[in-house]
Every structure is written in C-alpha cells, then in structure tokens.
Design an enzyme around this catalytic site. Structure first.
Site, mmCIF file in Angstrom:
data_model
loop_
_atom_site.group_PDB
_atom_site.id
_atom_site.type_symbol
_atom_site.label_atom_id
_atom_site.label_comp_id
_atom_site.label_asym_id
_atom_site.label_seq_id
_atom_site.Cartn_x
_atom_site.Cartn_y
_atom_site.Cartn_z
ATOM 1 N N THR A 71 0.816 -1.213 0.000
ATOM 2 C CA THR A 71 0.000 0.000 0.000
ATOM 3 C C THR A 71 0.849 1.261 0.000
ATOM 4 O OG1 THR A 71 -1.767 -1.147 1.127
ATOM 5 C CG2 THR A 71 -1.797 1.222 1.311
ATOM 6 N N TYR A 76 -8.085 0.133 -4.263
ATOM 7 C CA TYR A 76 -6.817 0.623 -4.789
ATOM 8 C C TYR A 76 -5.985 -0.570 -5.224
ATOM 9 C CZ TYR A 76 -4.695 -0.936 -0.434
ATOM 10 O OH TYR A 76 -4.262 -1.714 0.603
ATOM 11 N N SER A 126 1.708 -7.752 -0.735
ATOM 12 C CA SER A 126 2.572 -8.711 -0.030
ATOM 13 C C SER A 126 1.884 -10.047 0.223
ATOM 14 C CB SER A 126 3.092 -8.105 1.273
ATOM 15 O OG SER A 126 2.046 -7.952 2.205
ATOM 16 N N THR A 151 1.724 -4.459 4.182
ATOM 17 C CA THR A 151 1.622 -4.713 5.616
ATOM 18 C C THR A 151 1.071 -6.113 5.936
ATOM 19 O OG1 THR A 151 -0.560 -3.695 5.692
ATOM 20 C CG2 THR A 151 1.314 -2.278 6.175
ATOM 21 N N ASP A 152 0.400 -6.741 4.968
ATOM 22 C CA ASP A 152 -0.250 -8.032 5.263
ATOM 23 C C ASP A 152 0.743 -9.086 5.752
ATOM 24 O OD1 ASP A 152 -2.594 -6.887 4.418
ATOM 25 O OD2 ASP A 152 -2.864 -8.155 2.668
ATOM 26 N N LYS A 203 0.538 -7.872 12.508
ATOM 27 C CA LYS A 203 -0.541 -6.985 12.079
ATOM 28 C C LYS A 203 -1.781 -7.386 12.855
ATOM 29 C CE LYS A 203 -2.751 -5.055 7.979
ATOM 30 N NZ LYS A 203 -2.876 -5.096 6.512
ATOM 31 N N GLU A 261 -2.910 -28.105 28.630
ATOM 32 C CA GLU A 261 -4.021 -29.065 28.503
ATOM 33 C C GLU A 261 -3.659 -30.215 27.569
ATOM 34 O OE1 GLU A 261 -8.274 -27.843 28.407
ATOM 35 O OE2 GLU A 261 -7.402 -25.848 28.155
HETATM 36 N N1 GLU Z 1 -2.570 -6.435 0.752
HETATM 37 C C1 GLU Z 1 -1.572 -5.468 0.423
HETATM 38 C C2 GLU Z 1 -0.193 -5.847 0.918
HETATM 39 O O1 GLU Z 1 0.008 -6.410 1.963
HETATM 40 C C3 GLU Z 1 -1.921 -4.125 0.899
HETATM 41 C C4 GLU Z 1 -1.944 -3.993 2.396
HETATM 42 C C5 GLU Z 1 -0.930 -3.000 2.866
HETATM 43 O O2 GLU Z 1 0.158 -2.864 2.330
HETATM 44 O O3 GLU Z 1 -1.276 -2.328 3.834
HETATM 45 O O4 GLU Z 1 0.720 -5.537 0.214
#
Ligand code: GLU
Length: 328
Positions: free
Chosen positions: A14, A27, A60, A93-94, A166, A284
């Site tokens: 992103t 996007y 990602s 970020t994923d 995340k 457990e």
């Molecule tokens: N799904 C995309 C990725 O991980 C966009 C999410 C992001 O970068 O915040 O590249």
C-alpha cells in the site's frame, strides 16, 4: 558530517498503492514505482542519500520464495558494502511480519534493516506512507540501530521482527508487538530506544536455505474432525502449525491425527488462534507424550516461518525444534 546512504528495496504494498481517488476504498497495491516514492521523499529535504532498487511491485499477500531470495541476497550484499549505512524495504503490511522474521533469522546483525509500509495508499487523504518512510530513514540511519535485528516501522513506532504482528485490517495504528511491545518511538526528527540492543555481535542464526519446505497453518475450529490434517499430509506437507483455540488446543480427534503426523516424521507446532499470549508445553495437551512443539510467544504466521527455516536446516526432531521456539 557524512550523509548516510541507504539502500531502498521496493517490493510494493500500500505504501506504493494508488487509489486514483483521495476518498475511495479500492486501490492497487504496488502500482507506484520506488523511484517515484523517493522523488516525493526528496521534497522532505532529509539528510540522506537513497539508492532505490526494485525487487517486486506486488501486494505482499503474493510474496514468496522468489522475492525473499532476492531480498536476502541484496541485503547480504549491502551488509558487506562499506558505503551503505542501512537498508529500508518498502513492503505490504499483510505479510510484513513474515518477511521481517525470515530475514531476521537468516541475516547477521550489524547494519540496520527496516521494513516499512503504509495502511493508506499514497494518493489517499491522510496517507501515512511518507511519514512512515521518513521515520524509517531516521531508524535506518541511527548508529544504535544495527544490532537490533530486522525491524518494522509503522506509525511512530518501531517493532522487532520476532515480536511484530498486524493486528487490525484497516486502522492506521495496525501493528502490535508481543512479548515485547514497541522497542522505540520514532518521528522524522527523534528516536527513543526503550531497551538496549538485543542482537549485539550476532551472526545469522540459520543459513539461507536453498528452498523452503511446504509447511501449512491449520486453524482449529469447534466441531472439526481429523480430515483436514489428513489432507495436509496427503499433499506432502513437511510440517504443520496448528493455530489452536486458547493455549493451542484442538479437538481430541484433531490431536490424534496430529500425533499420527508426528509419528510419520512431520513436526507439529501448537500455536494459538487467539490474538496474543504464550502457548506453553503440557498445559491441557500432553506435548511430551504426543511429540508436539509449543510455539511459546510466536503466533501462527511467524511459527510457520521458523518451522520452515528449521526443517530447511535439517532440524526436525521435536526437542531441537522446541529449543528454537524457546529462544525465538
Ligand atoms: N494487501 C496489500 C499488501 O500487503 C496491501 C496492504 C498493505 O500494504 O497495507 O501488500
């Protein structure tokens, strides 16, 4: 004063996303070239030289062996290049936690390596990418950052690779750390470390593998039976991470199938589908009797990365795998 030179490896995400609308929801990740991001950064007048290189331009969720291999090689080269102060990786970020942890396990400490992303595309109102990038520059240029392993900079916060995850799908404040929270607060003009460096003089903990084995995460659910475990063995999984309920629990029938997997030579790690917390041995589930490994502080995504690296390094017995999870 010498101006630091940072290698910037672009992978997409992103932070390189374009919505073509300041207010829209949809996007495309990775549409903006790293050179164009750096042209915008240049307007901030930071005292740094940035050398861009494109590794990929993807979301990602599609990252994998090819990009990881290229990233590892580029960073290892930069570590032995005296002209480079540190490395920034722009990343979605994923899966930032997975790439950061894989690199942290397989690179020597010594030079700062920082992953940075954004929750909002570059052309969205309130985009966070530029500030995150300026913060990443601050961290990657810092003389005290080199012996802290791979880090993730999001918001005004720095996390160590082994802690970060995340935790929210769309909030700007989306990242959390466990068992440590943030290891520093950062702004473009300040950096405050909360603790001493944790990887002083450390070599790479594991060699860079020739390839990574197939290891699957299986999320436990109420009423589930043993069939999904059998299916994973049927497609040749070399290891299984169960994202269990609570402290890594699973229905009796699933545990039975997992025990059979261990007996057939497939290591099984018990982690938790719960957002945060330890998974300890023999709470457990009788790990001693069943031959399981407890993931301890690692969540399922990072447990899978560690298990893949261990198996690739020829470490497949439960006691040695457990020792690695006890000191992630
Ligand atoms: N799904 C995309 C990725 O991980 C966009 C999410 C992001 O970068 O915040 O590249």
């Amino acid at each position: 004063m010498t101006i630091p030179k940072l290698l910037v490896l672009g992978t997409g995400g992103t932070i390189a996303g374009a919505a073509r609308s300041a207010t829209g929801k949809s996007y495309g990740a990775g549409e903006v070239a790293i050179e164009s991001i750096l042209a915008d950064i240049a307007k901030l007048g930071l005292e740094v030289e940035l050398e861009p290189r494109t590794i990929a331009r993807i979301g990602s969720q599609d990252i994998g062996w090819k990009e990881w291999d290229a990233l590892h090689a580029a960073i290892a080269d930069a570590q032995s290049d005296d002209s480079i102060t540190g490395v920034i990786v722009t990343h979605g970020t994923d899966t930032a936690e997975e790439t950061a942890y894989l690199l942290d396990l397989t690179l020597a400490a010594g030079k700062p390596v920082v992953l940075v992303g954004a929750m909002r595309p570059a052309d969205a109102v309130g985009a966070d990418g530029m500030r995150n990038f300026a913060n990443a520059v601050r961290v990657a240029s810092d003389a005290d950052a080199g012996e802290r392993g791979v880090m993730v900079v999001m918001g005004d916060t720095v996390f160590a690779a082994s802690d970060v995850r995340k935790a929210a799908t769309s909030n700007v404040d989306a990242f959390r750390g466990f068992p440590r929270g943030p290891i520093a607060r950062v702004t473009p003009s300040s950096l405050d470390w909360f603790a001493p460096a944790h990887r002083v003089n450390t070599d790479a903990r594991y060699p860079w593998p020739e390839t990574l084995p197939r290891v699957a995460i299986l999320t436990a659910g109420a009423g589930m039976d043993e069939k999904p475990v059998e299916a994973l063995l049927g497609i040749g999984c070399k290891g299984i991470v169960i994202a269990g309920m609570g402290q890594g629990n699973a229905p009796r029938t699933v545990l039975g199938a997992l025990e059979a997997a261990v007996q057939s030579g497939v290591p099984v790690v018990r982690s938790a589908r719960v957002d945060e917390g330890m998974v300890d041995r023999n709470v457990e589930v009788d790990d001693d009797a069943r031959g399981f490994v407890a993931a301890r502080a690692l969540g399922p995504a990072k447990a899978r990365i560690l298990l893949m690296v261990l198996i690739a390094s020829g470490i497949t017995d439960a006691a040695s795998i457990q020792a690695a999870f006890d000191r992630p």
